[in-house]
Motif scaffolding. Sequence first.
Motif, PDB file in Angstrom:
ATOM      1  N   UNK A 183       0.792  -1.364  -0.046  1.00 28.45           N
ATOM      2  CA  UNK A 183       0.036   0.060   0.214  1.00 28.45           C
ATOM      3  C   UNK A 183       0.889   1.232   0.004  1.00 28.45           C
ATOM      4  N   UNK A 184       2.080   1.064   0.555  1.00 32.35           N
ATOM      5  CA  UNK A 184       2.970   2.291   0.633  1.00 32.35           C
ATOM      6  C   UNK A 184       3.480   2.540  -1.067  1.00 32.35           C
ATOM      7  N   UNK A 185       3.464   1.844  -1.939  1.00 32.38           N
ATOM      8  CA  UNK A 185       3.796   2.090  -3.496  1.00 32.38           C
ATOM      9  C   UNK A 185       3.315   3.345  -4.059  1.00 32.38           C
ATOM     10  N   UNK A 209      -0.572 -15.942   4.556  1.00 29.90           N
ATOM     11  CA  UNK A 209      -2.192 -15.922   4.307  1.00 29.90           C
ATOM     12  C   UNK A 209      -2.529 -14.741   3.615  1.00 29.90           C
ATOM     13  N   UNK A 210      -1.838 -13.551   3.419  1.00 24.67           N
ATOM     14  CA  UNK A 210      -2.214 -12.098   3.166  1.00 24.67           C
ATOM     15  C   UNK A 210      -1.944 -12.108   1.716  1.00 24.67           C
ATOM     16  N   UNK A 211      -3.023 -11.143   0.948  1.00 24.59           N
ATOM     17  CA  UNK A 211      -2.819 -11.038  -0.432  1.00 24.59           C
ATOM     18  C   UNK A 211      -2.909  -9.385  -0.297  1.00 24.59           C
ATOM     19  N   UNK A 212      -2.144  -8.762  -1.036  1.00 27.17           N
ATOM     20  CA  UNK A 212      -2.250  -7.135  -1.222  1.00 27.17           C
ATOM     21  C   UNK A 212      -2.364  -6.887  -2.873  1.00 27.17           C
ATOM     22  N   UNK A 213      -3.090  -5.970  -3.434  1.00 24.87           N
ATOM     23  CA  UNK A 213      -3.125  -5.563  -4.771  1.00 24.87           C
ATOM     24  C   UNK A 213      -2.811  -4.122  -4.780  1.00 24.87           C
ATOM     25  N   UNK A 266       5.648 -11.600  -5.248  1.00 28.25           N
ATOM     26  CA  UNK A 266       4.955 -11.396  -6.202  1.00 28.25           C
ATOM     27  C   UNK A 266       3.943 -12.637  -6.944  1.00 28.25           C
ATOM     28  N   UNK A 267       3.005 -12.390  -7.030  1.00 27.90           N
ATOM     29  CA  UNK A 267       1.934 -13.608  -7.007  1.00 27.90           C
ATOM     30  C   UNK A 267       2.044 -14.297  -8.422  1.00 27.90           C
TER      31      UNK A 267
END
Length: 313
Positions: A183-185, A209-213, A266-267
């Motif tokens: 989120x800081x990007x 278990x966390x995912x961030x877009x 990276x997913x």
Amino acid sequence: MDRLGDIRLFVEAARLGSLSAAGRQLGLTPAAASARLAKLEASLATRLFERTTRQLRLTEEGRMYLRHCMRALQALDDADAELQAGRTVVRGKIRISTTSDFGRNVLMGWLDEFNARYPEVTFALSLADSVSNLLHDDIDLAIRFGAPREDTSLIARPLATNRRVLVASPAYLTQYGEPVAPSDLSRFHCIVLTIASGPLNEWRFVRGDETADYTVPLETSRETNDGAVTRIWAVDGYGIALKSLWDIDADLRAGRLRIVLPEWRYAWDTPLHALFHRNRYRPPRVRALLDFLIERFAQVEHDWSALPGLEHE
């Protein structure tokens, strides 16, 4: 065998630019050479050369036919040499296509190493970030991130994993700080690679278990369709870029780039594949190169655990 002789005459005539010279090379009189070429053209119902008293020039159909004939003759010569020698003979030209960054930063050095083992091999290397059409580009081997989804004319052989990471130059991180979460990007400049299907600005990361877009805003980011430019801009301090470890291995080791958000993975990694024509003969030189590349990929992947930012994975 007569047809094969006619084809060899055609290839020699194209190479020498003279039918009589090609005939002499193959022990034929000018009249016999002319008759055999006429017979080949008649069987194909196609004119292969435009002939004048001063020059021999391939027609468009002749150029297409020449490419296939040269490949067919090379395959026959490879088979003859292997049988006669009683072993695998590694020589001739290999036509390779790969992406710009991987080709410049990794593959070129590996081809030099391969040449030290097999000095009778030469290369034609095509660098492009778009996927080559192997059927029309006369390529023996393509190395690509990901595999074609529906092209049944190609065989895709996995070569290696393809870890992608966020990177930036130390100077950039010193000036602007470092993100601690995806989120800081939004507070940082980003660099986006654009491919035929569009910009790759949708980034997804996982941590346990966390995912961030994160969607990179194109209006405030640098964009390019060249992976090499993406890397250069990152090294030069223009922002954070998403890059394959294969492209930036040397930069990380030399300290020109640092991994950002190392605990977030990276997913959407796309493994490296070797792509071949399904129905095309693979001569010993191509098989030997593939074995060599598999060996080098495995060695480098094993060494990645020592890279800065990946030591604890």
